[in-house]
Design an enzyme around this catalytic site. Sequence first.
Site, PDB file in Angstrom:
ATOM      1  N   ARG A 233     147.492 103.450  28.960  1.00 58.36           N
ATOM      2  CA  ARG A 233     148.376 104.423  29.615  1.00 58.36           C
ATOM      3  C   ARG A 233     149.179 105.210  28.573  1.00 58.36           C
ATOM      4  NH1 ARG A 233     147.829 105.727  34.768  1.00 58.36           N
ATOM      5  NH2 ARG A 233     150.092 105.950  35.023  1.00 58.36           N
TER       6      ARG A 233
ATOM      7  N   ARG B 182     157.907 107.215  28.849  1.00 58.28           N
ATOM      8  CA  ARG B 182     158.438 106.761  27.563  1.00 58.28           C
ATOM      9  C   ARG B 182     157.972 107.732  26.484  1.00 58.28           C
ATOM     10  NH1 ARG B 182     159.445 100.518  26.752  1.00 58.28           N
ATOM     11  NH2 ARG B 182     161.035 101.578  25.537  1.00 58.28           N
TER      12      ARG B 182
ATOM     13  N   TYR C 214     149.373 109.294  32.180  1.00 62.98           N
ATOM     14  CA  TYR C 214     149.919 108.548  31.040  1.00 62.98           C
ATOM     15  C   TYR C 214     151.415 108.267  31.217  1.00 62.98           C
ATOM     16  CZ  TYR C 214     145.497 110.064  29.078  1.00 62.98           C
ATOM     17  OH  TYR C 214     144.163 110.290  28.882  1.00 62.98           O
ATOM     18  N   ASP C 215     151.797 107.047  30.827  1.00 60.11           N
ATOM     19  CA  ASP C 215     153.197 106.624  30.931  1.00 60.11           C
ATOM     20  C   ASP C 215     153.932 106.707  29.594  1.00 60.11           C
ATOM     21  OD1 ASP C 215     152.807 105.972  33.625  1.00 60.11           O
ATOM     22  OD2 ASP C 215     152.065 103.979  33.093  1.00 60.11           O
ATOM     23  N   THR C 216     153.196 106.568  28.495  1.00 59.27           N
ATOM     24  CA  THR C 216     153.807 106.569  27.160  1.00 59.27           C
ATOM     25  C   THR C 216     153.218 107.714  26.350  1.00 59.27           C
ATOM     26  OG1 THR C 216     154.060 104.169  27.222  1.00 59.27           O
ATOM     27  CG2 THR C 216     154.232 105.239  25.071  1.00 59.27           C
TER      28      THR C 216
END
Length: 732
Positions: free
Chosen positions: A240, A52, A18-20
Site C-alpha cells: 500500500r 502517511r 495507496y496509504d503511504t
Amino acid sequence: MPRDLTTASDFQELVDRYDTWLFDCDGVIWEGDHVIGKAGDTLQYLRKLGKRVFFVTNNATKSRGNNKGKFDKMGIDCTEEEIFTSAFASAAYLKNVLKFPEDKKVYVIGEKGIEDELDAVGIKRSGGTSPEDNVFVDLMDFSSITSDPEVGAVLCGLDMHMNYKKYARAFKYLRENEGCLFMATNLDSTFPTHGTVHPGGGATVAPLSCALGREPLVVGKPEAPMLESIVQTYNLDKSRMIMVGDRLNTDIAFGNKGGVDTLMVLTGIDQREGYEKEDAVAEPTYVVNALGDLALFDRQPHKRSPSILFDGGTRYDKLTTKRQRGWALVARNAKLLRSIAFASLFLVLLFFWRYQVHVEIQLYSRGWIRNAIVPVRPLSSTCFDPSRIASSAYNTTLAGAPAFVDVHAGIGMPLGRDCYNFAGTLPRQPVDGMILPERTTFHTYWRNDLLPLGDRQIALLHSLLATQDRASTSVVLWTNAASPSALTNLPILRPLLELYGERLEVRRVDKQALARGTPMDGHKLLDMADKQAWVDGDLVRVLVLNALGGVWVDFDTIMTGRDMRVLLEHEWVTQWDCYDKPYQPLNGAMMHFHRDSPYLCEMLHSMASSPPPAKNSVDWGSRLYHKVWRSIIANGHKPFKILPYCFTDGPSCRLDNRLPDPFGDPRAEKRWGSGRWEDVRSKVGNVWAVHLHNQWDKGFPRGGWVDEMILKPVMAQVDGYRNSNSPLEAAE
C-alpha cells in the site's frame, strides 16, 4: 509500460490505492528555493485524506532539522520524523544495523548535514567541514596524510569543498585500517537547481572508488537500507506504499528494488525518453506531468450509476421529492451567495483602485520611549575637544573640506522614483576639486563560528575589488577565527587572494587591541557576542573604523559597481528604510568614517557608559547611531550625514517603489515586460549597493534581476581584472 495519469478518475484511483506516500524532494516538490507548481496543495490534500507522507531525499548536505527549516520556509507542513535524508539513514544504519563500535570514528567526506546526524546518534567523526581538512596541500607534499587507526569507516556525500587532502586521507584509512567500511550516502551523479544541474554526491565518491578499485556500500536511494529503515520503523505495508520521484536511476529504481510501486513526475531530471528506451535503468508504475496535477482533479461527488437488480431490471437511484426540493433551495441560495460574493469582490477592487492603503503597525512601550528614546544623553567631555582632535589621527583637512556633493536631499523621498532619481544626480566619478582620502579601505566581518564562507560572500568581495578604483581601494576581511589562516586556506577564498594580491587582506579581530585608548578600553562588554552576530558585529565595525577609518560593508550586501568615491567627502551612516521609523531610523550595514573620528568616539563612549545591549538587538546599532546623532546636534556640533535608503537598501520600501526581492522567482520576473525590467535596471544603475538583510540560506536565482544586472556585469569586470597584466594597467 508505465501508465500515464491524465484524468480525474486516474488520479482518484491512484489516491485510493495507496496509504503511504514516499516523496523525493528536489525536482518533485521544489527546485532550488521554489515550490514546483501546486505540489504543496497535493501534499496537503493527501494529509486530509489520512495518508502517511514521508520525504525521502538523497540530499546529505543538510540534517533533518535543517531540512525541516526549508519545508517551513516553503510553507509545507512536515515533522522531522517524516524526513528521511541519506545522511540520517547512513547514521542510523551505522548505529542500529552495523552496531558501529563506540571506540571508532567515521571520517566524513561531505557537508554539515552528515556531521549533524552522526552527532545525533553519538558517533565520533573527523574530516567533513573541519578547517584542518579544508585546505590545499602543496604539490607532492604528503606530510599531512597521516594514519589514524581510530577511523573505522569512511562516509562520503556531496562535498562542496572537495580537495586532494580529503581523498588521500580517506584512501589511506580504507587501505590501512582493517575492517574500515567504505560507505556513500548516495551515488546521484547530478542534482537540479535553478533550471540547471550540477555534479552530485556520486561525483564526489567516484574518484575514491576509482583509486580503491571497489564500490562503496550505498545507503541512500536506490539501495535497500533506507527503504527497509522506513518500513521497519513505522511497520508499513509495502503493498500500500508508493514512491514518487523524478530520477529513474535513484527514485524509481529505489521503488523497483524494494518492491514498491512508483510514480514518476516530469518536473526534474528524467523525461519520458528515459524509460521508453530498451535499456532503461528502471520503469515507473505511473507517470504524471507534475505532482501538483493531483491537486487539480475534480473532487465533486460521483454521480450514482445504474444498479442491476436480481430480477434483471435496471433502475436509477433517484432522489425523493423532498430531497429534490432541498437541493433546489440550496441551488437558489448558492446563486444568491455567488452574486453577493461577486458584488463584494467588485467593491473591494474598486476601493483599492481608487485608494492607496499603507498600514504599518509597531508597538512600543511608553515607558521605554520615555526612558530610553526621548532623553538626549550628554556628550563625553573629550571626543569633540579640539585638543584631543588635534592630537589624534583624525584628518581635519578631509573632515572640514567643502563638499562638492550633497548626499541627502533633505526629505525622505518615499514617493515613486524620487530617491533613485536623486541618486542619479550625483556624479558617476569624482570631479575635479574633490578632496578625498588618498586610500580607502573597505572593511567587512565574518563570524567563522556561525557559517562557512559561501558564494554570497565571495560575490560581495568580487563586487568590491573588481569594480572599485584599483589604485586607491582595498578590502580587509575581518574574522573572529583563531588565525587568519582559517579563511586564507579555504579553497573558496584562495583564488581571490591570488587574483587581487595585496588589495585583499584577512585579519583577525582583536577587540582588546582595537579598543586601546578608546572609552571601551578594557571594558567587560568587549567579549559580548550573540547568535546573530548583531551585537558583536556592531561593536567590531565601530572599533575597526575608529582604529583604521574607511567604509564598513556588511557581508549581507552586494555592490552594484557604482564608484563609491563620490560619497566619501562625508562621514555617514545609512537610512534604515523609506518609512522613517521614529525610534529606529538609521542603519550601519554600510557606513563611512575617518580614523579617530569624534563621531565614533562618541559612539564608543555611549557603549561604555550605557546599560549593556540586549542580545540579538540593534541597541549598539541603529538605536546607538540615532542616540549619538541627537546628542551631537543638541550640543551644537555638525552631525554625520545619513545616506537615503535607496543608495544601499533599495528593497526596503513600499511595493510601488522598492527594488524587487533579490531572491524572487525569475519565472515571475520574466512576465514583467520590458518596461518594468528597464525601470529596475535604471534604478540599479543609480545606486551603490543592495542590502540583503541576512537571509543566508538563500542564493541568487539564475536569470533573476540580481544575476543579470549585478552579478554578470561584476563577473565581466572580474574577467577583465584577471586578464589584465596588472591592476595599474587595468585601471588605465
